[in-house]
Scaffold this active site. Structure first.
Site, PDB file in Angstrom:
ATOM      1  N   HIS A 106       0.841  -1.200   0.000  1.00 16.17           N
ATOM      2  CA  HIS A 106       0.000   0.000   0.000  1.00 16.17           C
ATOM      3  C   HIS A 106       0.871   1.242   0.000  1.00 16.17           C
ATOM      4  CE1 HIS A 106       0.421   0.888   4.388  1.00 16.17           C
ATOM      5  NE2 HIS A 106       0.498  -0.414   4.510  1.00 16.17           N
TER       6      HIS A 106
ATOM      7  N   ASP B 131      -0.363   4.400   0.918  1.00 15.46           N
ATOM      8  CA  ASP B 131      -0.767   5.423   1.899  1.00 15.46           C
ATOM      9  C   ASP B 131      -0.014   5.185   3.196  1.00 15.46           C
ATOM     10  OD1 ASP B 131      -2.251   3.009   2.286  1.00 15.46           O
ATOM     11  OD2 ASP B 131      -3.608   4.089   3.622  1.00 15.46           O
TER      12      ASP B 131
ATOM     13  N   ASP C  20       6.418   1.122   6.381  1.00  8.14           N
ATOM     14  CA  ASP C  20       4.985   0.793   6.243  1.00  8.14           C
ATOM     15  C   ASP C  20       4.317   1.763   5.291  1.00  8.14           C
ATOM     16  OD1 ASP C  20       2.453  -0.283   6.660  1.00  8.14           O
ATOM     17  OD2 ASP C  20       2.168   0.720   8.584  1.00  8.14           O
TER      18      ASP C  20
ATOM     19  N   GLU D 109      -5.097   1.588   2.962  1.00 11.01           N
ATOM     20  CA  GLU D 109      -4.875   0.513   3.932  1.00 11.01           C
ATOM     21  C   GLU D 109      -4.910   1.029   5.358  1.00 11.01           C
ATOM     22  OE1 GLU D 109      -3.054  -2.573   6.399  1.00 11.01           O
ATOM     23  OE2 GLU D 109      -2.318  -0.518   6.167  1.00 11.01           O
TER      24      GLU D 109
ATOM     25  N   ASP E 218       3.627  -6.576   3.683  1.00 10.92           N
ATOM     26  CA  ASP E 218       3.194  -5.535   4.620  1.00 10.92           C
ATOM     27  C   ASP E 218       3.202  -6.081   6.041  1.00 10.92           C
ATOM     28  OD1 ASP E 218       2.162  -3.145   5.603  1.00 10.92           O
ATOM     29  OD2 ASP E 218       0.086  -3.722   5.225  1.00 10.92           O
TER      30      ASP E 218
ATOM     31  N   HIS F 288       3.469   2.536  13.232  1.00  7.32           N
ATOM     32  CA  HIS F 288       2.310   3.402  13.504  1.00  7.32           C
ATOM     33  C   HIS F 288       2.629   4.430  14.578  1.00  7.32           C
ATOM     34  CE1 HIS F 288      -1.111   0.784  11.631  1.00  7.32           C
ATOM     35  NE2 HIS F 288      -0.030   0.795  10.882  1.00  7.32           N
TER      36      HIS F 288
END
Lengths: 489, 489
Positions: free
Chosen positions: B105, B107, B139, B173, B202, B450
């Site tokens: 992904h 994004d 990520d 995602e 991922d 994250h």
């Protein structure tokens, strides 16, 4: 169906009653003037109005000759707001009369047209059916002004007010009564030193159809149970099954406290509960309480299907309610997170003659035992915030005077009732002044005291004035009889 | 301690590996260019950057000869926002090669300096220790660009890319993957019709010190239990003991589901759980997982004190977590109120070979039986939201190719692991395309995907490019062997 007021024509206060009736329009206008001042204690921008209200009350008291003192209470903790003063007053100092402390409050709940009021809440509207509509009419400006009206009526028929009066009018009742307890402690041996009994005029009948005097209020012990696991919430995907979950302990403890029929499961909790007598049970059957008052709030989920059992459950038995389980760490966390720290909140409503200290011991032991049995790796902490039940002997002359006065003015015997909730002020007066405390109802439960379209029936307003006069007269008589009996014993 | 990358000199891809190393600075600059575009899918005002990113990715793909199609996904439900397109691509159509669908992904998660980043998050900083710092490096922009880099490196050493490639690069995602499932369903028999296997790049290693390939993910059945009592919250003073309390039923039901040691108490729940073999147990003991990865998140509240048991609890056993009990009526209510309607939330993490439909039947029966046993006057409602577990046979050539490639590039065998949480995309690919799905790790768990200061180690970035090449080569070999075996059988 409201009872018809029928003050006996042969009542020695007949002239006084007639004068009250004669002055009805003056008294109603006076209440209207009081309603105009939006003395909302919970809104900072209305604090000035609460102060204005204290001045208005003081001025009205002075016009009938009450010696007024405004007692400042300092700043409201945690704010820059000045607390409104206690409006203290004295009327009469005759050693041949009892001295009655009268409590009311001059602040009101918030209100605005947008909330759904039919009329502007701070302009009193007299409806065709005799309802005096406006914020504070029932709670508590009507009952407060009634005392001033009473003195005026006695003066106008040239009859001595039958008792010495000490007034304590508060301006923060609707916002935590900050400062009241400290002031009572400060003045207990000073301003209030000669008080014989207390009369709180800030309650309502048990039902619109049933005149009553409450002699008991349940106490409350509020509990916080904190269970701490990890330092932060964990993801249930990553850690579910590996980590010790505080929520599992919490629901186990909560489930061990009370069953779905309302029975408290803590051993020994019922030990000191005063049994309900057959006479009480029968009297509860007879009370004229509407189905709606009795069951309306339960939405069909009452555990009891008859009046006596329902009232006993509310008034005479302890109950344990589970309020909530809250995440104690900041932030809501993902919906699939495992909360790391929780606070469970529950409370026990206590009744005579449960002892808060003993109850606390058995509750903590029960929770700790239960927690130990779980074999949890988490930590537990228990905090308790007790407030006692209140119960007065209705045989006391203060109560007997109120019962007689109710009969004199309304023509019916009031039911002796209880309330399920606590009224901290009543307990404060009782504990600090150590005198008999009477809760004398003026309005009706449907007055909407904390909601929209608050009203006070004109009959309740006018009869309250008569009731106060009759109560003081009966109190003086009984006080004197009691005094003579004691001195001759 | 990171393993030392040691691609064998005798590997037939030695020239390819050398070219990757030679192009290192080009590849790093390319990742830096990608990081510059703040393609945050969860922030409406960044949606244009997500679109810009899709164009950037498409352009880079085209430079190496990938045939690119941007598939629009329409509007984001409930908003006026256009969903970013799926960037689809095809490279090669040789019937003598397997066709691998590659998912990544483009994004990223939100990021800003104020959150505590050492460097501007959207300017990639190459630190002295070789860390490529910036939002999206790990990520998932690094893993995504690695595929383009791989094709370029093969081209520059004049070696055919060993497999046909179908690309599916997503831009939502990090914000719910809206539209992906529908697009997969739409293209299953069209764009993706000839796909043999799927490779999702991922995920990360199980621990910084332990290379791994996850072959299993737990599923989840999320439950909402709603208990309804009165129409509105009641005051515990007025109604405590008279009214049936939903919270009492709720904690009883919750307490009946799981004990404080994590054992699920619902009869039959463990019936289809695949037993852990001795070999698996022994292999879990051997994994090189730091104490912190294993126990850090539990804050000392792990139910298991050794690695194998802790990992089995997370990966191979079902778990039941209690998430919260929420007031289902608007407003918080007074702290001493009796909530009238509550929603209890819990979830069950499922493992092979539990059957979601059967589990749901026994869970509902257990809750209904428990509720019936309480004799409650309230109502109960149960809703379930299941998402299956994911488990692939590591014997499949797709997995064997990844295992060999890991050994070729990193010089160590990857551990076959599981993850406790679910990855809905993996399940979607598996269920919709009905092909073997491989989760091929690129980064490390401490990359901070994250959180603040996201990084990708340069070794992981460069070795991912080599890994991809080696994986495709091994896949092609095994696919051919497998094909021959099947056709000669």
């Amino acid at each position: 169906m409201a009872p018809t007021p029928t003050p006996g024509a042969n009542d020695p206060l007949a002239n006084f009653y007639a004068k009250v009736d004669e002055l009805e329009s003056v008294f109603i206008e006076r209440l209207g003037d009081a309603v105009k001042i939006p003395s909302i204690s919970a809104q900072a921008d209305r604090r000035k109005d609460v102060f204005e209200m204290s001045e208005w009350v003081a001025a009205k008291m002075r016009t009938v000759g009450i010696d007024v003192t405004l007692k400042p209470l300092g700043k409201q903790a945690g704010t820059d707001l000045e607390l409104p003063p206690l409006v203290l007053g004295r009327y009469g100092k005759d050693p041949q009369k009892p001295t009655v402390l009268v409590y009311c409050h001059y602040d009101v709940q918030p209100a605005s047209l947008e909330d759904g009021w039919k009329h502007e809440p701070f302009v009193m509207t007299v409806e065709d059916n005799g309802r005096l509509c406006g914020r504070g009419t029932s709670d508590d400006k009507g009952p407060l002004i009634g005392w001033i009206n009473m003195i005026e009526a006695f003066q106008k028929v040239d009859v001595d007010v039958p008792a010495n009066l000490v007034f304590c009018f508060e301006g923060m009742e609707e916002n935590g009564s900050f400062g009241l307890r400290e002031a009572l402690e400060e003045e207990a041996d000073k301003y209030f030193a000669d008080v014989d009994v207390v009369c709180i005029a800030d309650v309502v009948w048990v039902s619109d159809e049933q005149l009553s005097i409450p002699q008991g209020l349940r106490g409350i012990i509020f509990y916080l149970v904190t269970i701490t696991g990890a330092r932060q919430d964990a993801h249930s995907g990553g850690f579910g099954g590996q980590i010790s979950e505080p929520m599992i302990d919490m629901v186990n403890i909560m489930a061990s406290l009370v069953d779905s029929n309302g029975k408290i499961l803590i051993p020994g909790i019922y030990d000191n509960v005063q049994p309900v007598t057959e006479k009480e049970y029968e009297s509860y059957k007879e009370l004229n309480i509407s189905e709606d008052s009795l069951y309306g709030g339960t939405g069909g989920r009452s555990l009891h299907d008859n009046q006596a059992d329902a009232l006993i459950a509310r008034w005479k038995k302890p109950s344990l309610s589970l309020h909530r389980i809250e995440n104690a760490l900041p932030g809501a966390g993902a919906v699939t997170s495992i909360p790391a720290k929780l606070v469970g909140k529950f409370s026990i409503r206590t009744v005579p003659f449960m002892k808060a200290e003993e109850i606390d011991v058995i509750v903590r032991r029960h929770i700790q035992d239960r927690f130990a049995s779980l074999g949890s790796k988490n930590d537990i902490e228990i905090e308790a915030y007790p407030s006692d039940w209140f119960y007065e002997d209705a045989g006391h002359w203060n109560y007997q005077a109120a019962i007689r006065a109710t009969r004199n003015v309304w023509g019916v015997d009031p039911a002796m009732t209880c309330e399920g909730g606590s009224i901290p002020i009543a307990l404060d007066f009782k504990k600090i002044l150590k005198k008999n405390v009477l809760l004398l109802p003026v309005g009706r439960p449907t007055d909407g005291q904390h909601s929209t379209n608050e009203k006070l029936d004109k009959s309740n307003y006018i009869n309250a004035i008569k009731l106060y006069g009759s109560y003081l007269r009966e109190a003086a008589t009984l006080w004197r009889e009691n005094k003579n009996r004691v001195s001759s014993a």
